[in-house]
Design a protein around this motif. Sequence first.
Motif, PDB file in Angstrom:
ATOM      1  N   ARG A 191       0.834  -1.207   0.000  1.00 38.66           N
ATOM      2  CA  ARG A 191       0.000   0.000   0.000  1.00 38.66           C
ATOM      3  C   ARG A 191       0.867   1.255   0.000  1.00 38.66           C
ATOM      4  NH1 ARG A 191      -3.163  -3.087   3.694  1.00 38.66           N
ATOM      5  NH2 ARG A 191      -2.241  -2.007   5.475  1.00 38.66           N
ATOM      6  N   ASN A 192       1.949   1.225   0.761  1.00 44.06           N
ATOM      7  CA  ASN A 192       2.841   2.386   0.806  1.00 44.06           C
ATOM      8  C   ASN A 192       3.478   2.658  -0.547  1.00 44.06           C
ATOM      9  OD1 ASN A 192       2.307   2.740   3.511  1.00 44.06           O
ATOM     10  ND2 ASN A 192       4.123   1.634   4.211  1.00 44.06           N
ATOM     11  N   LYS A 193       3.762   1.596  -1.271  1.00 45.58           N
ATOM     12  CA  LYS A 193       4.413   1.747  -2.573  1.00 45.58           C
ATOM     13  C   LYS A 193       3.480   2.338  -3.621  1.00 45.58           C
ATOM     14  CE  LYS A 193       7.845  -1.881  -1.929  1.00 45.58           C
ATOM     15  NZ  LYS A 193       8.272  -3.255  -2.314  1.00 45.58           N
ATOM     16  N   LEU A 194       2.188   2.356  -3.326  1.00 53.29           N
ATOM     17  CA  LEU A 194       1.247   2.937  -4.277  1.00 53.29           C
ATOM     18  C   LEU A 194       1.445   4.442  -4.411  1.00 53.29           C
ATOM     19  CD1 LEU A 194      -2.056   1.007  -3.498  1.00 53.29           C
ATOM     20  CD2 LEU A 194      -0.449   0.652  -5.373  1.00 53.29           C
ATOM     21  N   ASN A 195       2.252   5.011  -3.496  1.00 57.82           N
ATOM     22  CA  ASN A 195       2.564   6.434  -3.614  1.00 57.82           C
ATOM     23  C   ASN A 195       3.559   6.698  -4.735  1.00 57.82           C
ATOM     24  OD1 ASN A 195       0.925   7.208  -1.449  1.00 57.82           O
ATOM     25  ND2 ASN A 195       2.514   6.688   0.030  1.00 57.82           N
ATOM     26  N   SER A 196       4.191   5.626  -5.239  1.00 60.75           N
ATOM     27  CA  SER A 196       5.102   5.799  -6.368  1.00 60.75           C
ATOM     28  C   SER A 196       4.278   5.943  -7.638  1.00 60.75           C
ATOM     29  CB  SER A 196       6.056   4.601  -6.471  1.00 60.75           C
ATOM     30  OG  SER A 196       5.335   3.418  -6.722  1.00 60.75           O
ATOM     31  N   ARG A 197       4.944   6.111  -8.760  1.00 59.55           N
ATOM     32  CA  ARG A 197       4.231   6.378 -10.004  1.00 59.55           C
ATOM     33  C   ARG A 197       3.674   5.083 -10.585  1.00 59.55           C
ATOM     34  NH1 ARG A 197       8.540   9.680 -13.353  1.00 59.55           N
ATOM     35  NH2 ARG A 197       9.877   8.053 -12.492  1.00 59.55           N
ATOM     36  N   LEU A 198       2.425   4.816 -10.247  1.00 60.27           N
ATOM     37  CA  LEU A 198       1.769   3.599 -10.699  1.00 60.27           C
ATOM     38  C   LEU A 198       0.536   3.936 -11.525  1.00 60.27           C
ATOM     39  CD1 LEU A 198       1.763   1.412  -7.437  1.00 60.27           C
ATOM     40  CD2 LEU A 198       3.441   1.404  -9.275  1.00 60.27           C
ATOM     41  N   LEU A 199       0.283   3.107 -12.517  1.00 61.89           N
ATOM     42  CA  LEU A 199      -0.972   3.156 -13.261  1.00 61.89           C
ATOM     43  C   LEU A 199      -1.682   1.838 -12.996  1.00 61.89           C
ATOM     44  CD1 LEU A 199       0.293   4.570 -16.689  1.00 61.89           C
ATOM     45  CD2 LEU A 199      -0.901   5.827 -14.889  1.00 61.89           C
ATOM     46  N   ILE A 200      -2.925   1.915 -12.518  1.00 60.61           N
ATOM     47  CA  ILE A 200      -3.655   0.710 -12.131  1.00 60.61           C
ATOM     48  C   ILE A 200      -4.958   0.632 -12.911  1.00 60.61           C
ATOM     49  CG2 ILE A 200      -4.689  -0.568 -10.218  1.00 60.61           C
ATOM     50  CD1 ILE A 200      -2.831   0.998  -8.334  1.00 60.61           C
ATOM     51  N   PHE A 201      -5.156  -0.502 -13.579  1.00 59.11           N
ATOM     52  CA  PHE A 201      -6.385  -0.765 -14.314  1.00 59.11           C
ATOM     53  C   PHE A 201      -6.870  -2.158 -13.906  1.00 59.11           C
ATOM     54  CE2 PHE A 201      -3.678   1.986 -16.851  1.00 59.11           C
ATOM     55  CZ  PHE A 201      -4.527   3.028 -17.204  1.00 59.11           C
ATOM     56  N   GLY A 202      -7.684  -2.225 -12.854  1.00 61.62           N
ATOM     57  CA  GLY A 202      -8.127  -3.521 -12.355  1.00 61.62           C
ATOM     58  C   GLY A 202      -6.953  -4.335 -11.853  1.00 61.62           C
ATOM     59  N   ASP A 203      -6.742  -5.512 -12.452  1.00 62.72           N
ATOM     60  CA  ASP A 203      -5.630  -6.383 -12.046  1.00 62.72           C
ATOM     61  C   ASP A 203      -4.320  -6.020 -12.732  1.00 62.72           C
ATOM     62  OD1 ASP A 203      -7.213  -7.979 -10.357  1.00 62.72           O
ATOM     63  OD2 ASP A 203      -7.912  -9.183 -12.047  1.00 62.72           O
ATOM     64  N   LEU A 204      -4.365  -5.046 -13.621  1.00 61.62           N
ATOM     65  CA  LEU A 204      -3.178  -4.661 -14.386  1.00 61.62           C
ATOM     66  C   LEU A 204      -2.512  -3.461 -13.725  1.00 61.62           C
ATOM     67  CD1 LEU A 204      -2.979  -4.447 -18.252  1.00 61.62           C
ATOM     68  CD2 LEU A 204      -2.088  -2.591 -16.846  1.00 61.62           C
ATOM     69  N   LYS A 247      -2.341  -9.487 -11.985  1.00 56.72           N
ATOM     70  CA  LYS A 247      -2.698 -10.461 -10.950  1.00 56.72           C
ATOM     71  C   LYS A 247      -1.455 -10.947 -10.203  1.00 56.72           C
ATOM     72  CE  LYS A 247      -6.875 -12.046 -13.299  1.00 56.72           C
ATOM     73  NZ  LYS A 247      -7.611 -13.186 -13.896  1.00 56.72           N
ATOM     74  N   ASN A 248      -0.592  -9.994  -9.864  1.00 56.82           N
ATOM     75  CA  ASN A 248       0.616 -10.265  -9.083  1.00 56.82           C
ATOM     76  C   ASN A 248       1.666 -11.070  -9.847  1.00 56.82           C
ATOM     77  OD1 ASN A 248       1.861  -9.623  -6.617  1.00 56.82           O
ATOM     78  ND2 ASN A 248       1.597 -11.704  -5.872  1.00 56.82           N
ATOM     79  N   GLU A 249       1.554 -11.123 -11.170  1.00 58.18           N
ATOM     80  CA  GLU A 249       2.564 -11.773 -12.001  1.00 58.18           C
ATOM     81  C   GLU A 249       3.235 -10.730 -12.883  1.00 58.18           C
ATOM     82  OE1 GLU A 249       1.376 -15.152 -14.219  1.00 58.18           O
ATOM     83  OE2 GLU A 249       0.350 -16.115 -12.550  1.00 58.18           O
ATOM     84  N   VAL A 250       4.564 -10.734 -12.877  1.00 55.14           N
ATOM     85  CA  VAL A 250       5.316  -9.794 -13.698  1.00 55.14           C
ATOM     86  C   VAL A 250       5.335 -10.286 -15.143  1.00 55.14           C
ATOM     87  CG1 VAL A 250       7.574  -8.747 -14.113  1.00 55.14           C
ATOM     88  CG2 VAL A 250       6.763  -9.082 -11.767  1.00 55.14           C
ATOM     89  N   VAL A 251       4.964  -9.399 -16.051  1.00 58.98           N
ATOM     90  CA  VAL A 251       4.968  -9.717 -17.480  1.00 58.98           C
ATOM     91  C   VAL A 251       6.188  -9.042 -18.101  1.00 58.98           C
ATOM     92  CG1 VAL A 251       3.705  -9.564 -19.652  1.00 58.98           C
ATOM     93  CG2 VAL A 251       2.450  -9.815 -17.486  1.00 58.98           C
ATOM     94  N   PRO A 252       7.171  -9.804 -18.552  1.00 56.26           N
ATOM     95  CA  PRO A 252       8.405  -9.204 -19.072  1.00 56.26           C
ATOM     96  C   PRO A 252       8.181  -8.454 -20.379  1.00 56.26           C
ATOM     97  CG  PRO A 252       8.404 -11.575 -19.436  1.00 56.26           C
ATOM     98  CD  PRO A 252       7.210 -11.283 -18.589  1.00 56.26           C
ATOM     99  N   LEU A 253       8.677  -7.222 -20.424  1.00 53.58           N
ATOM    100  CA  LEU A 253       8.601  -6.396 -21.624  1.00 53.58           C
ATOM    101  C   LEU A 253       9.989  -5.864 -21.950  1.00 53.58           C
ATOM    102  CD1 LEU A 253       5.472  -4.170 -20.785  1.00 53.58           C
ATOM    103  CD2 LEU A 253       5.502  -6.190 -22.254  1.00 53.58           C
ATOM    104  N   THR A 254      10.250  -5.656 -23.231  1.00 59.84           N
ATOM    105  CA  THR A 254      11.487  -4.985 -23.606  1.00 59.84           C
ATOM    106  C   THR A 254      11.344  -3.505 -23.266  1.00 59.84           C
ATOM    107  OG1 THR A 254      10.763  -4.417 -25.835  1.00 59.84           O
ATOM    108  CG2 THR A 254      11.762  -6.601 -25.527  1.00 59.84           C
ATOM    109  N   LYS A 255      12.457  -2.776 -23.314  1.00 67.47           N
ATOM    110  CA  LYS A 255      12.429  -1.351 -22.978  1.00 67.47           C
ATOM    111  C   LYS A 255      11.461  -0.593 -23.876  1.00 67.47           C
ATOM    112  CE  LYS A 255      15.367   2.741 -22.531  1.00 67.47           C
ATOM    113  NZ  LYS A 255      16.755   3.272 -22.619  1.00 67.47           N
ATOM    114  N   ARG A 256      11.507  -0.838 -25.182  1.00 65.11           N
ATOM    115  CA  ARG A 256      10.637  -0.108 -26.104  1.00 65.11           C
ATOM    116  C   ARG A 256       9.183  -0.555 -25.972  1.00 65.11           C
ATOM    117  NH1 ARG A 256      15.235  -0.068 -30.493  1.00 65.11           N
ATOM    118  NH2 ARG A 256      15.999   2.060 -30.229  1.00 65.11           N
ATOM    119  N   GLU A 257       8.958  -1.821 -25.676  1.00 64.28           N
ATOM    120  CA  GLU A 257       7.587  -2.278 -25.437  1.00 64.28           C
ATOM    121  C   GLU A 257       7.000  -1.556 -24.233  1.00 64.28           C
ATOM    122  OE1 GLU A 257       8.042  -6.858 -27.164  1.00 64.28           O
ATOM    123  OE2 GLU A 257       8.025  -6.478 -25.000  1.00 64.28           O
TER     124      GLU A 257
END
Length: 227
Positions: A124-137, A149-159
């Motif tokens: 909850r404290n970390k939500l003060n950082s720059r987060l965008l939240i859309f439901g489970d995303l 849903k608490n799983e990290v989805v790997p993306l490249t830098k440009r993605e």
Amino acid sequence: MAMKVKYKIIVIDDDESILRLIKNTLERSGFEVTALLGIDSIDICTFVGFDLILLDIMMPLDGLEICKTIRNKVDVPIIFVTAKHLETEVLDGIKVGADDYIKKPFSIVELVARVKMHLRREERNKLNSRLLIFGDLLIDEDAQNLSIKNEVVPLTKREFILLHTLASNPHRIFSVEELYERIYPSESDTQFRSIAEYIYQIRSKLRPFSINPIKTQWGGGYCWSVD
């Protein structure tokens, strides 16, 4: 492939049986645990990279001294697991920076519950950082990652840049040219069609979660729209 987020916990106690009990209990609950049978000196590097610290007080190298030394250098919950029951002794732990304490002998149910409670509070404290939240995303700009849903989805830098650009401006239509300028320097000779390729890769990584927030607009362009 998505990776399950696994919290890392370090436990320090000079009682081998207690140490083994805590380690086994937390590992069965899905945590990654590093267990140390006491320490001879305080090296801050020992405590870096963990999400929570469990410390015994009554060790040759006193747990209170350990906590006092590392408190200003590590920003994670510190919980004492102690046989000391006097109120003044408990207060000593709080004064040097402990977040909580668990008295020995303890219930393993209580142990797991306390650990989870503090980790939830940290989230909850970390939500003060720059987060965008859309439901489970959840898109974390600081960490440059996407989780669903608490799983990290790997993306490249440009993605990630492409995803974050769209998600930061819901329903705004970005042309291919605008997106191109966001992810490539002006001197790049890469063709515009690479934007479509990046969009395809992002959608492929979101497909297992049945999520498709990136919409293609008639006439060209893309926008972020979560129903």
